[in-house]
Design an enzyme around this catalytic site. Sequence first.
Site, PDB file in Angstrom:
ATOM      1  N   ILE A  58     -29.466 -11.700  50.559  1.00 57.82           N
ATOM      2  CA  ILE A  58     -30.073 -12.618  51.524  1.00 57.82           C
ATOM      3  C   ILE A  58     -31.425 -11.991  51.873  1.00 57.82           C
ATOM      4  O   ILE A  58     -31.524 -10.787  52.080  1.00 57.82           O
ATOM      5  CB  ILE A  58     -29.173 -12.804  52.778  1.00 57.82           C
ATOM      6  CG1 ILE A  58     -29.817 -13.748  53.806  1.00 57.82           C
ATOM      7  CG2 ILE A  58     -28.817 -11.471  53.436  1.00 57.82           C
ATOM      8  CD1 ILE A  58     -28.892 -14.102  54.981  1.00 57.82           C
ATOM      9  N   SER A  59     -32.476 -12.818  51.915  1.00 59.99           N
ATOM     10  CA  SER A  59     -33.832 -12.293  52.107  1.00 59.99           C
ATOM     11  C   SER A  59     -34.020 -11.735  53.516  1.00 59.99           C
ATOM     12  O   SER A  59     -33.297 -12.090  54.453  1.00 59.99           O
ATOM     13  CB  SER A  59     -34.853 -13.411  51.879  1.00 59.99           C
ATOM     14  OG  SER A  59     -34.582 -14.104  50.693  1.00 59.99           O
ATOM     15  N   GLN A  60     -35.042 -10.898  53.638  1.00 57.61           N
ATOM     16  CA  GLN A  60     -35.464 -10.370  54.945  1.00 57.61           C
ATOM     17  C   GLN A  60     -35.901 -11.513  55.845  1.00 57.61           C
ATOM     18  O   GLN A  60     -36.655 -12.386  55.386  1.00 57.61           O
ATOM     19  CB  GLN A  60     -36.723  -9.559  54.712  1.00 57.61           C
ATOM     20  CG  GLN A  60     -36.621  -8.087  54.789  1.00 57.61           C
ATOM     21  CD  GLN A  60     -37.991  -7.509  54.510  1.00 57.61           C
ATOM     22  OE1 GLN A  60     -38.381  -7.434  53.348  1.00 57.61           O
ATOM     23  NE2 GLN A  60     -38.709  -7.123  55.541  1.00 57.61           N
TER      24      GLN A  60
END
Length: 219
Positions: A58-60
């Site tokens: 999951i992206s930042q």
Amino acid sequence: MTPETVLQLIVMLRRAGVTDKRVLEAMEQVDRARFVPATFRDRAYEDVALPIGAGQTISQPSVVAQMSAALEVGPRDTVLEVGTGSGYHSAVLSKLARRVYTVDRHRSLTREAVATHQALGIPNVTVMTADGSLGWPQQAPFDRILVTAASEDPPGPLLAQLGENGIMVVPVGVSGPVQTLVKVRRTASGFDYDDLGDVRFVPLVQGIEPDVRSGRPGQ
Ligand code: SAH
């Protein structure tokens, strides 16, 4: 999620330089902890990418915010996301757009994302298991296209499915661990390209991942 943690996330994003009010409001409405595996839940409000299974992340949050702001999503827009992952970014986009189509090549991830969207009562996101580098021709053209995996060049089928005045945000360059985030704008005569800085994404991979445990498609 307690109100404190929403505020922590938003304060952290403001400190990271996020100023887009609509994006901050959208992210305040989506609890990132719901999209993170239980073992990492205590880190859900930190500005880090986290593992979500199938070797993906999951992206930042600050990157989700930066990409969402760059997309300039309006309330009447139809958005395509390539790389559903956890379903977090599509949930954020669902608060900004009229409708979101999102596609991932991992059935285990799309299945989980559909379940999370349903649990959160998000009505305007449609998830599909497919090779997203081919886009979603049946629903094209799109006002906005977000690619959350890195490719050598913006994929041709995605450029073709971008409507006039449409915007695509895509991490470009796969030779090293760092890519350039590129904003593509479709004009009457062609495409304009803007570089938005360095990012790190998993690569865009061709084809659907064989998933022996899967029962049925994401949707
Ligand atoms: N947007 C996600 C994070 C994306 S991680 C989130 O909010 O959690 C990148 C995702 O791109 C991975 O889930 C990976 O499976 C997917 N991906 C890679 N190549 C793909 C392709 N050709 N088509 C669709 N999805 C792809």
